[in-house]
Design an enzyme around this catalytic site. Structure first.
Site, PDB file in Angstrom:
ATOM      1  N   GLY A  79      15.929   9.605 -13.482  1.00  0.00           N
ATOM      2  CA  GLY A  79      16.476   9.655 -12.125  1.00  0.00           C
ATOM      3  C   GLY A  79      17.068  11.014 -11.804  1.00  0.00           C
ATOM      4  CE1 TYR A 118      25.100   0.500  -9.568  1.00  0.00           C
ATOM      5  CE2 TYR A 118      27.449   0.073  -9.796  1.00  0.00           C
ATOM      6  CZ  TYR A 118      26.392   0.958  -9.802  1.00  0.00           C
ATOM      7  OH  TYR A 118      26.615   2.292 -10.063  1.00  0.00           O
ATOM      8  N   GLY A 140      20.744  12.797  -6.215  1.00  0.00           N
ATOM      9  CA  GLY A 140      22.116  12.465  -6.582  1.00  0.00           C
ATOM     10  C   GLY A 140      22.659  13.154  -7.825  1.00  0.00           C
ATOM     11  CB  ILE A 141      24.912  11.815 -10.461  1.00  0.00           C
ATOM     12  CG1 ILE A 141      26.000  11.369  -9.473  1.00  0.00           C
ATOM     13  CG2 ILE A 141      25.532  12.288 -11.764  1.00  0.00           C
ATOM     14  CD1 ILE A 141      26.678  10.042  -9.834  1.00  0.00           C
ATOM     15  N   GLY A 142      21.899  12.791 -11.001  1.00  0.00           N
ATOM     16  CA  GLY A 142      20.895  13.228 -11.983  1.00  0.00           C
ATOM     17  C   GLY A 142      20.319  14.592 -11.648  1.00  0.00           C
ATOM     18  CB  SER A 163      29.796   2.048 -12.692  1.00  0.00           C
ATOM     19  OG  SER A 163      30.717   1.952 -11.616  1.00  0.00           O
TER      20      SER A 163
HETATM   21  N1  LIG Z   1      27.451   7.455  -6.995  1.00  0.00           N
HETATM   22  C1  LIG Z   1      28.480   6.860  -7.586  1.00  0.00           C
HETATM   23  O1  LIG Z   1      29.607   6.781  -7.032  1.00  0.00           O
HETATM   24  C2  LIG Z   1      28.318   6.255  -8.949  1.00  0.00           C
HETATM   25  C3  LIG Z   1      29.432   5.661  -9.559  1.00  0.00           C
HETATM   26  C4  LIG Z   1      29.279   5.110 -10.820  1.00  0.00           C
HETATM   27  C5  LIG Z   1      28.069   5.177 -11.467  1.00  0.00           C
HETATM   28  N2  LIG Z   1      26.992   5.759 -10.864  1.00  0.00           N
HETATM   29  C6  LIG Z   1      25.707   5.789 -11.587  1.00  0.00           C
HETATM   30  O2  LIG Z   1      25.190   7.109 -11.587  1.00  0.00           O
HETATM   31  C7  LIG Z   1      23.769   7.067 -11.728  1.00  0.00           C
HETATM   32  C8  LIG Z   1      23.118   7.962 -10.693  1.00  0.00           C
HETATM   33  O3  LIG Z   1      23.316   7.383  -9.409  1.00  0.00           O
HETATM   34  P1  LIG Z   1      23.412   8.220  -8.051  1.00  0.00           P
HETATM   35  O4  LIG Z   1      24.666   7.800  -7.409  1.00  0.00           O
HETATM   36  O5  LIG Z   1      23.157   9.650  -8.334  1.00  0.00           O
HETATM   37  O6  LIG Z   1      22.194   7.548  -7.230  1.00  0.00           O
HETATM   38  P2  LIG Z   1      20.963   8.179  -6.428  1.00  0.00           P
HETATM   39  O7  LIG Z   1      21.387   9.414  -5.725  1.00  0.00           O
HETATM   40  O8  LIG Z   1      20.401   7.068  -5.628  1.00  0.00           O
HETATM   41  O9  LIG Z   1      19.944   8.594  -7.590  1.00  0.00           O
HETATM   42  C9  LIG Z   1      19.317   7.630  -8.372  1.00  0.00           C
HETATM   43  C10 LIG Z   1      18.157   8.232  -9.129  1.00  0.00           C
HETATM   44  O10 LIG Z   1      17.474   7.164  -9.831  1.00  0.00           O
HETATM   45  C11 LIG Z   1      16.110   7.173  -9.447  1.00  0.00           C
HETATM   46  N3  LIG Z   1      15.515   5.825  -9.455  1.00  0.00           N
HETATM   47  C12 LIG Z   1      15.934   4.730  -8.781  1.00  0.00           C
HETATM   48  N4  LIG Z   1      15.098   3.696  -8.991  1.00  0.00           N
HETATM   49  C13 LIG Z   1      14.117   4.142  -9.813  1.00  0.00           C
HETATM   50  C14 LIG Z   1      12.957   3.546 -10.382  1.00  0.00           C
HETATM   51  N5  LIG Z   1      12.601   2.276 -10.139  1.00  0.00           N
HETATM   52  N6  LIG Z   1      12.167   4.298 -11.164  1.00  0.00           N
HETATM   53  C15 LIG Z   1      12.475   5.588 -11.405  1.00  0.00           C
HETATM   54  N7  LIG Z   1      13.562   6.213 -10.906  1.00  0.00           N
HETATM   55  C16 LIG Z   1      14.378   5.499 -10.110  1.00  0.00           C
HETATM   56  C17 LIG Z   1      16.129   7.736  -8.031  1.00  0.00           C
HETATM   57  O11 LIG Z   1      14.836   8.131  -7.628  1.00  0.00           O
HETATM   58  P3  LIG Z   1      14.538   8.502  -6.054  1.00  0.00           P
HETATM   59  O12 LIG Z   1      14.932   9.925  -5.903  1.00  0.00           O
HETATM   60  O13 LIG Z   1      13.079   8.270  -5.911  1.00  0.00           O
HETATM   61  O14 LIG Z   1      15.375   7.569  -5.239  1.00  0.00           O
HETATM   62  C18 LIG Z   1      17.116   8.873  -8.203  1.00  0.00           C
HETATM   63  O15 LIG Z   1      16.516   9.954  -8.854  1.00  0.00           O
HETATM   64  C19 LIG Z   1      23.379   5.591 -11.588  1.00  0.00           C
HETATM   65  O16 LIG Z   1      23.182   5.043 -12.865  1.00  0.00           O
HETATM   66  C20 LIG Z   1      24.611   4.971 -10.939  1.00  0.00           C
HETATM   67  O17 LIG Z   1      24.725   3.602 -11.222  1.00  0.00           O
HETATM   68  C21 LIG Z   1      27.091   6.293  -9.615  1.00  0.00           C
END
Ligand SMILES: NC(=O)c1ccc[n+]([C@@H]2O[C@H](COP(=O)([O-])OP(=O)(O)OC[C@H]3O[C@@H](n4cnc5c(N)ncnc54)[C@H](OP(=O)(O)O)[C@@H]3O)[C@@H](O)[C@H]2O)c1
Length: 278
Positions: free
Chosen positions: A9, A162, A13-15, A138
């Site tokens: 991912g 979640y 976002g974070i990744g 999380s």
């Molecule tokens: N944001 C927060 O406040 C927060 C808090 C706690 C934990 N987290 C954790 O941090 C991590 C990153 O989340 P984020 O907030 O950065 O979210 P995000 O911006 O939505 O990014 C998610 C990433 O995962 C990829 N992804 C989603 N479904 C997929 C699938 N079926 N196959 C392959 N790749 C897939 C997305 O691809 P696309 O680019 O195609 O969408 C994107 O690259 C997650 O594990 C989340 O639970 C986030």
């Protein structure tokens, strides 16, 4: 020393931000996503940040166990080793949907596919001199979970699914740490970060992705963490997750159930025996 770092991912976002910060520190990034156009855009960004190290693109939909298998096989064929695996991809679902393998999608993407990918990649990770596995959890992780019911929840609730998936990845982190001697395995809460996932689940707000990537980058890079394993971090500091995460019986039961939920013998055949029986 340049590390070979796979970030699931890393197209958003974070990744994506974690990939940028680690590329800037002269590491080679294996970008992973489900969308080739988004992956190519990130590759260009990384090329600009660090023209000396060529990133690689991998594509696999984490809703599919066979795509996870194909990804692992491809990496085994093409890479000598993986130094750091960051299990970062995640989703938030508002309604109940199932994968082809009949697993609720939140648990499939956020936990189970990463369970499969990690176990398939262990031989490649163990070739590193400083191997690390980093799992994104999380602070909203659940306080408990039912290893039988989590895959097909009754009364689906997106927020519950979640939270369950985020306790699942902590249970996995702590169990894997007990199973592997030479690999550092940790998990973290990245902060409340302004991404499309936060927008979907909680309506937005949050800190910048630059802030959100810091603990992942720290766990991937810092010399201090080299000998630390089996911990949960917030803001680069060790914290205690829910008490259930330390329950070894629950860890074991959930580990065994996670193997049962692998629907293809071909995948099981490629996971080292010592892990299946652990
Ligand atoms: N944001 C927060 O406040 C927060 C808090 C706690 C934990 N987290 C954790 O941090 C991590 C990153 O989340 P984020 O907030 O950065 O979210 P995000 O911006 O939505 O990014 C998610 C990433 O995962 C990829 N992804 C989603 N479904 C997929 C699938 N079926 N196959 C392959 N790749 C897939 C997305 O691809 P696309 O680019 O195609 O969408 C994107 O690259 C997650 O594990 C989340 O639970 C986030």
């Amino acid at each position: 020393m340049m590390k070979n770092i796979l970030i699931t991912g890393s197209t958003d976002g974070i990744g994506r931000e974690t990939a940028k910060q680690l590329a800037e520190k002269n590491n080679r990034i294996i970008i992973h996503g489900q969308n080739i156009n988004k992956a190519q855009r990130v590759k260009k960004e990384l090329n600009k940040i660090n023209p000396k190290v060529e990133p690689k693109i991998t594509i696999a939909d984490l809703e599919s166990q066979t795509e996870v298998l194909d990804l692992a096989v491809k990496l085994q064929q093409e890479e000598e080793k993986i130094d750091v695996l960051i299990n970062n991809a995640g989703i938030y679902k508002n309604k109940l949907e199932f994968t082809e393998e009949k697993i609720e999608k939140t648990i499939a993407v956020n936990y189970h596919s990463h369970f499969i990918l990690t176990l398939l990649l262990i031989p490649l990770i163990e070739k590193s001199e400083d191997p690390r596995i980093i799992n994104l959890s999380s602070m909203v992780h659940a306080h408990n979970l039912d290893p039988e019911k989590i895959w097909d929840p009754v009364d689906f609730n997106g927020s519950q699914a979640y939270s369950d998936s985020k306790l699942a990845i902590i249970l996995f982190t702590f169990k894997l740490n007990r199973v592997l001697d030479e690999v550092s395995v940790n998990c973290l809460h990245p902060g409340v970060i302004n991404t499309k996932l936060l927008q979907k689940g909680w309506g937005g707000g949050g800190l910048s992705v630059e802030q959100g990537a810091k603990t992942s980058v720290y766990l991937a890079e810092s010399e201090q963490v080299k000998d630390e394993s089996g911990n949960y971090y917030i803001n680069k500091k060790r914290k205690k997750p829910a008490a259930a995460a330390y329950n070894k019986e629950l860890q074991n039961e959930f580990w065994n159930k996670s193997f049962e939920m692998i629907k293809y013998q071909e995948i099981l055949n490629k996971i080292p025996d010592r892990l299946i029986k652990a």
